[in-house]
Design a protein around this motif. Structure first.
Motif, PDB file in Angstrom:
ATOM      1  N   ARG A 320       0.829  -1.197   0.000  1.00 34.77           N
ATOM      2  CA  ARG A 320       0.000   0.000   0.000  1.00 34.77           C
ATOM      3  C   ARG A 320       0.867   1.251   0.000  1.00 34.77           C
ATOM      4  N   TRP A 321       1.989   1.172   0.701  1.00 37.40           N
ATOM      5  CA  TRP A 321       2.848   2.346   0.831  1.00 37.40           C
ATOM      6  C   TRP A 321       4.190   2.097   0.164  1.00 37.40           C
ATOM      7  N   GLY A 322       5.039   1.287   0.783  1.00 39.71           N
ATOM      8  CA  GLY A 322       6.350   1.063   0.196  1.00 39.71           C
ATOM      9  C   GLY A 322       7.161   0.081   1.010  1.00 39.71           C
ATOM     10  N   TYR A 323       8.386  -0.176   0.556  1.00 40.16           N
ATOM     11  CA  TYR A 323       9.235  -1.191   1.165  1.00 40.16           C
ATOM     12  C   TYR A 323       9.595  -0.837   2.607  1.00 40.16           C
ATOM     13  N   TYR A 324      10.066   0.371   2.849  1.00 40.39           N
ATOM     14  CA  TYR A 324      10.541   0.759   4.185  1.00 40.39           C
ATOM     15  C   TYR A 324      10.069   2.182   4.439  1.00 40.39           C
ATOM     16  N   VAL A 325       8.918   2.285   5.087  1.00 37.40           N
ATOM     17  CA  VAL A 325       8.247   3.573   5.261  1.00 37.40           C
ATOM     18  C   VAL A 325       8.262   3.967   6.735  1.00 37.40           C
ATOM     19  N   PHE A 326       8.677   5.193   7.006  1.00 41.39           N
ATOM     20  CA  PHE A 326       8.865   5.678   8.370  1.00 41.39           C
ATOM     21  C   PHE A 326       7.649   6.483   8.838  1.00 41.39           C
ATOM     22  N   LEU A 329       5.973  11.241  13.755  1.00 45.10           N
ATOM     23  CA  LEU A 329       5.322  11.601  15.014  1.00 45.10           C
ATOM     24  C   LEU A 329       5.590  13.074  15.311  1.00 45.10           C
ATOM     25  N   GLU A 330       4.538  13.827  15.570  1.00 46.31           N
ATOM     26  CA  GLU A 330       4.679  15.203  16.025  1.00 46.31           C
ATOM     27  C   GLU A 330       3.883  15.362  17.302  1.00 46.31           C
ATOM     28  N   GLY A 331       4.563  15.647  18.388  1.00 43.77           N
ATOM     29  CA  GLY A 331       3.875  15.705  19.668  1.00 43.77           C
ATOM     30  C   GLY A 331       3.279  14.355  19.990  1.00 43.77           C
ATOM     31  N   ALA A 332       1.988  14.322  20.273  1.00 40.93           N
ATOM     32  CA  ALA A 332       1.296  13.070  20.592  1.00 40.93           C
ATOM     33  C   ALA A 332       0.408  12.635  19.432  1.00 40.93           C
ATOM     34  N   ARG A 333       0.834  12.944  18.217  1.00 37.88           N
ATOM     35  CA  ARG A 333       0.001  12.677  17.045  1.00 37.88           C
ATOM     36  C   ARG A 333       0.872  12.193  15.889  1.00 37.88           C
ATOM     37  N   PHE A 334       0.431  11.161  15.207  1.00 37.96           N
ATOM     38  CA  PHE A 334       1.107  10.710  13.997  1.00 37.96           C
ATOM     39  C   PHE A 334       0.524  11.488  12.819  1.00 37.96           C
ATOM     40  N   VAL A 335       1.391  12.240  12.140  1.00 44.05           N
ATOM     41  CA  VAL A 335       0.908  13.197  11.145  1.00 44.05           C
ATOM     42  C   VAL A 335       1.204  12.776   9.717  1.00 44.05           C
ATOM     43  N   GLY A 336       1.920  11.681   9.532  1.00 47.56           N
ATOM     44  CA  GLY A 336       2.204  11.246   8.173  1.00 47.56           C
ATOM     45  C   GLY A 336       3.191  10.103   8.164  1.00 47.56           C
ATOM     46  N   ARG A 337       3.647   9.798   6.975  1.00 45.03           N
ATOM     47  CA  ARG A 337       4.666   8.758   6.798  1.00 45.03           C
ATOM     48  C   ARG A 337       5.529   9.160   5.602  1.00 45.03           C
ATOM     49  N   ILE A 338       6.762   8.663   5.606  1.00 43.33           N
ATOM     50  CA  ILE A 338       7.719   9.109   4.600  1.00 43.33           C
ATOM     51  C   ILE A 338       8.629   7.952   4.212  1.00 43.33           C
ATOM     52  N   GLU A 339       8.991   7.888   2.955  1.00 40.90           N
ATOM     53  CA  GLU A 339       9.934   6.887   2.464  1.00 40.90           C
ATOM     54  C   GLU A 339      11.243   7.599   2.137  1.00 40.90           C
ATOM     55  N   VAL A 340      12.287   7.205   2.848  1.00 38.17           N
ATOM     56  CA  VAL A 340      13.595   7.839   2.735  1.00 38.17           C
ATOM     57  C   VAL A 340      14.640   6.750   2.511  1.00 38.17           C
ATOM     58  N   LYS A 341      15.646   7.064   1.715  1.00 44.05           N
ATOM     59  CA  LYS A 341      16.688   6.069   1.441  1.00 44.05           C
ATOM     60  C   LYS A 341      18.048   6.744   1.427  1.00 44.05           C
ATOM     61  N   PHE A 354       6.217  10.748   0.196  1.00 38.15           N
ATOM     62  CA  PHE A 354       5.722  11.383   1.419  1.00 38.15           C
ATOM     63  C   PHE A 354       4.201  11.366   1.387  1.00 38.15           C
ATOM     64  N   TRP A 355       3.602  10.932   2.527  1.00 40.59           N
ATOM     65  CA  TRP A 355       2.150  10.860   2.610  1.00 40.59           C
ATOM     66  C   TRP A 355       1.673  11.515   3.904  1.00 40.59           C
ATOM     67  N   PRO A 356       1.087  12.696   3.839  1.00 40.88           N
ATOM     68  CA  PRO A 356       0.495  13.267   5.053  1.00 40.88           C
ATOM     69  C   PRO A 356      -0.742  12.470   5.427  1.00 40.88           C
ATOM     70  N   GLU A 357      -1.034  12.385   6.715  1.00 39.97           N
ATOM     71  CA  GLU A 357      -2.254  11.732   7.155  1.00 39.97           C
ATOM     72  C   GLU A 357      -3.473  12.543   6.709  1.00 39.97           C
ATOM     73  N   SER A 358      -4.550  11.857   6.424  1.00 41.64           N
ATOM     74  CA  SER A 358      -5.786  12.556   6.077  1.00 41.64           C
ATOM     75  C   SER A 358      -6.231  13.400   7.271  1.00 41.64           C
ATOM     76  N   ARG A 359      -6.792  14.515   7.004  1.00 36.54           N
ATOM     77  CA  ARG A 359      -7.285  15.474   8.003  1.00 36.54           C
ATOM     78  C   ARG A 359      -6.146  16.138   8.786  1.00 36.54           C
ATOM     79  N   VAL A 360      -4.902  16.004   8.270  1.00 33.66           N
ATOM     80  CA  VAL A 360      -3.772  16.701   8.885  1.00 33.66           C
ATOM     81  C   VAL A 360      -3.261  17.737   7.893  1.00 33.66           C
ATOM     82  N   LYS A 361      -3.340  18.979   8.272  1.00 31.86           N
ATOM     83  CA  LYS A 361      -2.850  20.041   7.406  1.00 31.86           C
ATOM     84  C   LYS A 361      -1.329  20.132   7.508  1.00 31.86           C
ATOM     85  N   TRP A 362      -0.688  20.567   6.413  1.00 30.95           N
ATOM     86  CA  TRP A 362       0.760  20.697   6.391  1.00 30.95           C
ATOM     87  C   TRP A 362       1.142  22.124   6.018  1.00 30.95           C
TER      88      TRP A 362
END
Length: 390
Positions: A320-326, A329-341, A354-362
């Motif tokens: 759904r996302w990728g091989y190794y996706v991180f 975490l910002e504060g007490a909330r998970f705000v997205g995920r990112i694939e970095v190599k 890079f995928w921001p979480e739905s309903r999370v503004k950037w």
């Protein structure tokens, strides 16, 4: 007399969980690496190095003054930690060794049932390998020449590797040190300090310690949560442990991110721990996929409303996302995920997706925090250039 059920609101549950995992405070200041490992209980080891290996990334996330040689020194020189198997290969504080004796026996009994170890060399062959280590000192798997038989499979091992790992699981051998990620095996009595080896605890005392220590480190949970923490006790053993002393704990109801309520138990000092909670740092952190804060995917989704799965072993077409996706975490909330190599030859850290979480503004401020964390990660792994699509 049983105690009244305590309701833990979702905000407090998140704060407590992040506090238990060493993520509530800004990851700066003086570094006490052993205390981080003690507080976590163990740190999972993993071979994959997309950016940094999991164990190094996990420790760096708690204090960004950490550098990779520090863990190697604790293992090889200070003998302050040892390697063994919790739910996976991990490092644990050496002072936990007396409470780990039955786990050596449990793992040996599991391997004796066969499975991957059905082709294990016999006792005489294992003794010959052990004698060679006794004579020559620490050896790694490439110091032996036996070959695997039959078709090559992902988890197949040559006979000498099966023997080395069997004796490592059973506590006859221990990890002396590593070169890169190559494990060197030595006799357990030459690695484990005599004082820790000499302490004898009955099984019931080890089970009691393991269960209490697990509950203390998760803050609240079910008996299943307690069992899965170390994966060093059976479900029936946790049930037997809990029955006579259940009045010593506090029944709690934990509110999930969706408002649902789940029953659990907590340590006797749970109210004191909740009263001491402080707001979680607003620092944005890129966590490793094997970070202990996200290891229990069900708990993660229940507390934070964040659905996360590792997909390293999922066929590429089904990811759904990728091989190794991180996770981010910002504060007490998970705000997205990112694939970095990391490309070490080019000395470059690249953002692939890079995928921001739905309903999370950037807004620009959050984007700046992400870039700052990427730059810190780049410096941690010693790369010269950061490449991002924004």
């Amino acid at each position: 007399m049983s105690r009244a059920t305590l309701r833990i609101p979702n905000k407090a549950a998140r704060q407590l969980w992040l506090s238990c995992n060493g993520l509530a405070q800004t990851p700066t200041g003086p570094l006490d690496l052993m205390q981080i490992i003690r507080d976590l209980g163990f740190v999972q080891l993993d071979t994959i190095q997309v950016v940094a290996r999991a164990h190094h990334h996990i420790l760096w996330s708690r204090n960004q003054n950490y550098r990779e040689p520090m863990l190697d020194r604790l293992l090889a020189k200070d003998r302050a930690i040892f390697e063994h198997f919790t739910h996976d290969a991990s490092v644990l504080p050496m002072e936990f060794l007396p409470m780990w004796q039955r786990q050596f026996r449990r793992k040996q009994a599991q391997l004796d049932k066969g499975g991957w170890y059905k082709d294990l060399p016999d006792a005489e062959a294992r003794a010959a390998i052990k004698s060679r280590i006794a004579r020559e000192g620490p050896l790694c798997t490439t110091d032996f020449e036996s070959k695997r038989s039959g078709p090559k499979a992902m988890w197949s091992r040559p006979p000498h590797k099966l023997a080395l790992d069997y004796m490592w699981y059973s506590g006859e051998l221990a990890t002396c040190h590593r070169q890169g990620f190559t494990k060197y095996y030595d006799l357990a009595e030459r690695v484990f300090p005599p004082h820790e080896r000499s302490i004898q605890m009955p099984d019931h005392a080890q089970i009691d310690w393991l269960c209490r220590a697990a509950l203390d480190r998760i803050g609240f949970g079910t008996l299943g949560d307690i069992q899965r923490f170390w994966d060093a006790v059976g479900r029936d053993e946790v049930g037997t442990w809990f029955d006579p002393i259940e009045d010593a704990f506090v029944p709690v109801e934990v509110e999930g991110a969706d408002g649902s309520i789940a029953a659990a138990i907590a340590p006797a000092n749970i109210e004191e721990r909740l009263a001491k909670l402080r707001p979680v740092t607003s620092r944005l952190r890129i966590l490793n996929p094997f970070d202990p804060a996200i290891r229990d995917r069900t708990r993660l989704e229940r507390l934070f409303g964040f659905e996360y799965r590792v997909e390293m072993f999922v066929p590429a077409a089904k990811r759904r996302w990728g091989y190794y996706v991180f996770p981010i975490l910002e504060g007490a909330r998970f705000v997205g995920r990112i694939e970095v190599k990391a490309d070490r030859k080019a000395s470059t850290l690249s953002v692939l997706n890079f995928w921001p979480e739905s309903r999370v503004k950037w807004p620009a401020s959050r984007q700046a925090k992400l870039m700052a964390e990427l730059e810190r990660l780049q410096r941690f792994v010693g790369l010269e250039t950061l490449v991002a699509p924004w």
